[in-house]
Design a protein around this motif. Structure first.
Motif, mmCIF file in Angstrom:
data_model
loop_
_atom_site.group_PDB
_atom_site.id
_atom_site.type_symbol
_atom_site.label_atom_id
_atom_site.label_comp_id
_atom_site.label_asym_id
_atom_site.label_seq_id
_atom_site.Cartn_x
_atom_site.Cartn_y
_atom_site.Cartn_z
ATOM 1 N N VAL A 116 0.835 -1.218 0.000
ATOM 2 C CA VAL A 116 0.000 0.000 0.000
ATOM 3 C C VAL A 116 0.867 1.265 0.000
ATOM 4 O O VAL A 116 0.431 2.321 -0.443
ATOM 5 C CB VAL A 116 -1.029 0.044 1.167
ATOM 6 C CG1 VAL A 116 -2.022 -1.097 1.057
ATOM 7 C CG2 VAL A 116 -0.374 0.072 2.528
ATOM 8 N N ALA A 117 2.123 1.114 0.456
ATOM 9 C CA ALA A 117 3.018 2.278 0.512
ATOM 10 C C ALA A 117 3.451 2.741 -0.877
ATOM 11 O O ALA A 117 4.050 3.801 -1.019
ATOM 12 C CB ALA A 117 4.255 1.951 1.354
ATOM 13 N N ASP A 153 11.701 7.214 3.317
ATOM 14 C CA ASP A 153 11.828 8.454 2.535
ATOM 15 C C ASP A 153 11.927 9.672 3.464
ATOM 16 O O ASP A 153 11.521 10.761 3.105
ATOM 17 C CB ASP A 153 10.587 8.621 1.649
ATOM 18 C CG ASP A 153 9.304 8.689 2.461
ATOM 19 O OD1 ASP A 153 9.297 8.223 3.626
ATOM 20 O OD2 ASP A 153 8.309 9.237 1.963
ATOM 21 N N ILE A 154 12.429 9.472 4.657
ATOM 22 C CA ILE A 154 12.422 10.570 5.636
ATOM 23 C C ILE A 154 13.474 11.623 5.250
ATOM 24 O O ILE A 154 13.165 12.810 5.148
ATOM 25 C CB ILE A 154 12.654 10.045 7.077
ATOM 26 C CG1 ILE A 154 11.695 8.882 7.389
ATOM 27 C CG2 ILE A 154 12.481 11.180 8.093
ATOM 28 C CD1 ILE A 154 10.226 9.169 7.175
ATOM 29 N N ASP A 211 10.318 -1.546 -2.319
ATOM 30 C CA ASP A 211 10.586 -0.248 -1.693
ATOM 31 C C ASP A 211 11.561 0.599 -2.513
ATOM 32 O O ASP A 211 11.457 1.828 -2.535
ATOM 33 C CB ASP A 211 11.154 -0.449 -0.275
ATOM 34 C CG ASP A 211 10.103 -1.007 0.688
ATOM 35 O OD1 ASP A 211 8.922 -1.100 0.290
ATOM 36 O OD2 ASP A 211 10.457 -1.337 1.837
ATOM 37 N N MET A 212 12.501 -0.061 -3.201
ATOM 38 C CA MET A 212 13.522 0.697 -3.934
ATOM 39 C C MET A 212 13.110 1.051 -5.345
ATOM 40 O O MET A 212 13.693 1.941 -5.955
ATOM 41 C CB MET A 212 14.835 -0.094 -3.987
ATOM 42 C CG MET A 212 15.498 -0.221 -2.623
ATOM 43 S SD MET A 212 16.928 -1.305 -2.734
ATOM 44 C CE MET A 212 17.441 -1.373 -1.027
ATOM 45 N N ALA A 222 8.477 8.195 -3.927
ATOM 46 C CA ALA A 222 9.302 8.126 -2.724
ATOM 47 C C ALA A 222 10.014 6.786 -2.539
ATOM 48 O O ALA A 222 9.876 6.142 -1.498
ATOM 49 C CB ALA A 222 8.443 8.457 -1.484
ATOM 50 N N PRO A 223 10.779 6.343 -3.522
ATOM 51 C CA PRO A 223 11.483 5.066 -3.349
ATOM 52 C C PRO A 223 12.555 5.177 -2.272
ATOM 53 O O PRO A 223 13.035 6.278 -1.991
ATOM 54 C CB PRO A 223 12.125 4.816 -4.716
ATOM 55 C CG PRO A 223 12.257 6.161 -5.334
ATOM 56 C CD PRO A 223 11.108 6.986 -4.801
ATOM 57 N N LEU A 224 12.895 4.021 -1.720
ATOM 58 C CA LEU A 224 13.967 4.004 -0.720
ATOM 59 C C LEU A 224 15.299 4.239 -1.412
ATOM 60 O O LEU A 224 15.679 3.492 -2.306
ATOM 61 C CB LEU A 224 13.985 2.633 -0.031
ATOM 62 C CG LEU A 224 15.231 2.337 0.815
ATOM 63 C CD1 LEU A 224 15.314 3.303 1.987
ATOM 64 C CD2 LEU A 224 15.213 0.911 1.311
#
Ligand code: CDP
Length: 216
Positions: free
Chosen positions: A98-99, A127-128, A180-181, A186-188
């Motif tokens: 979902v992210a 993605d901070i 995530d990458m 906002a990929p890691l």
């Protein structure tokens, strides 16, 4: 003062961020828990998250709140404390899915920025440093090899009394890294100004000390 810690699944971000926050007197903010709370709602309500209308409708019915009880972060989903429920592996895997969705990220962005604006924080996520808090005074990119991360997650689950399968965890971690990458939004990735820490051969204390030395 804001410290941003990003990195892949199982790098030890939450353990380390919690300890560093305690030592520095900062508030620890676990943004993954917010994605996990949305994932829990999606699972429990059988939301078709690939369908934008269904997802947006669901998000309208989701209220996420963060509160602190004796210094520990608690996550409330529509008023219910779901801090323990969201720790299941299935919830983490759904969180990664979902992210990838823009409306989900937009919903959580303001909440994350508001908390960071109100107090000194150590915030961990994906993605901070790159997106949520681009002006954080200190940015860390914390990683470790897939094997080490899988073994840590395996030991964690074992300690909780579960019967995990190491091979499956490794596969899940690889998949989660990929998702995530490689997502569009906002990929890691490591922020240009982030300090890279590979914790594969470091103890928890060593990593915490290193981070605290930047925060002081
Ligand atoms: O604890 P673990 O590293 O397994 O994951 P988490 O930090 O709880 O995050 C769960 C999932 O939420 C991740 O796999 C990411 O896909 C997503 N997430 C994200 O996209 N952005 C964040 N700032 C935090 C988490």
């Amino acid at each position: 003062m804001n410290i941003a810690i990003d990195g892949p699944a199982g790098a030890g971000k939450s353990t380390i961020a919690k300890l560093a926050a305690k030592s520095l007197g900062y508030v620890y903010v676990d943004t993954g828990a917010m994605y996990r709370a949305i994932a829990l709602y999606v699972i429990n309500n059988d939301v078709d998250y690939e369908d934008e209308t269904s997802l947006k409708n669901a998000l309208q019915n989701i209220n996420i709140e963060i509160k602190y009880v004796e210094g520990a972060q608690r996550v409330l989903l529509n008023g219910d404390d779901v801090s323990e429920k969201i720790r299941q592996e299935a919830v983490g895997n759904m969180a990664s899915k979902v992210a990838t969705k823009g409306p989900v990220r937009e919903k959580l962005l303001q909440l994350q920025r508001d908390i960071a604006a109100s107090t000194d924080v150590i915030m961990d996520g994906r993605d901070i440093g790159t997106f949520v808090l681009p002006n954080a005074e200190c940015k860390i990119y914390l990683t470790a090899s897939v094997q080490v991360r899988a073994k840590r997650r395996y030991d964690e689950l074992l300690a909780k009394g579960e019967a995990p399968c190491l091979e499956q965890i490794e596969k899940d971690i690889e998949l989660r890294d990929y998702q995530d990458m490689n997502r569009e939004i906002a990929p890691l990735k490591q922020a240009e100004d982030a300090i890279y820490i590979d914790s594969s051969d470091m103890t928890i204390e060593e990593v915490v000390d290193k981070i605290c030395s930047y925060g002081r």
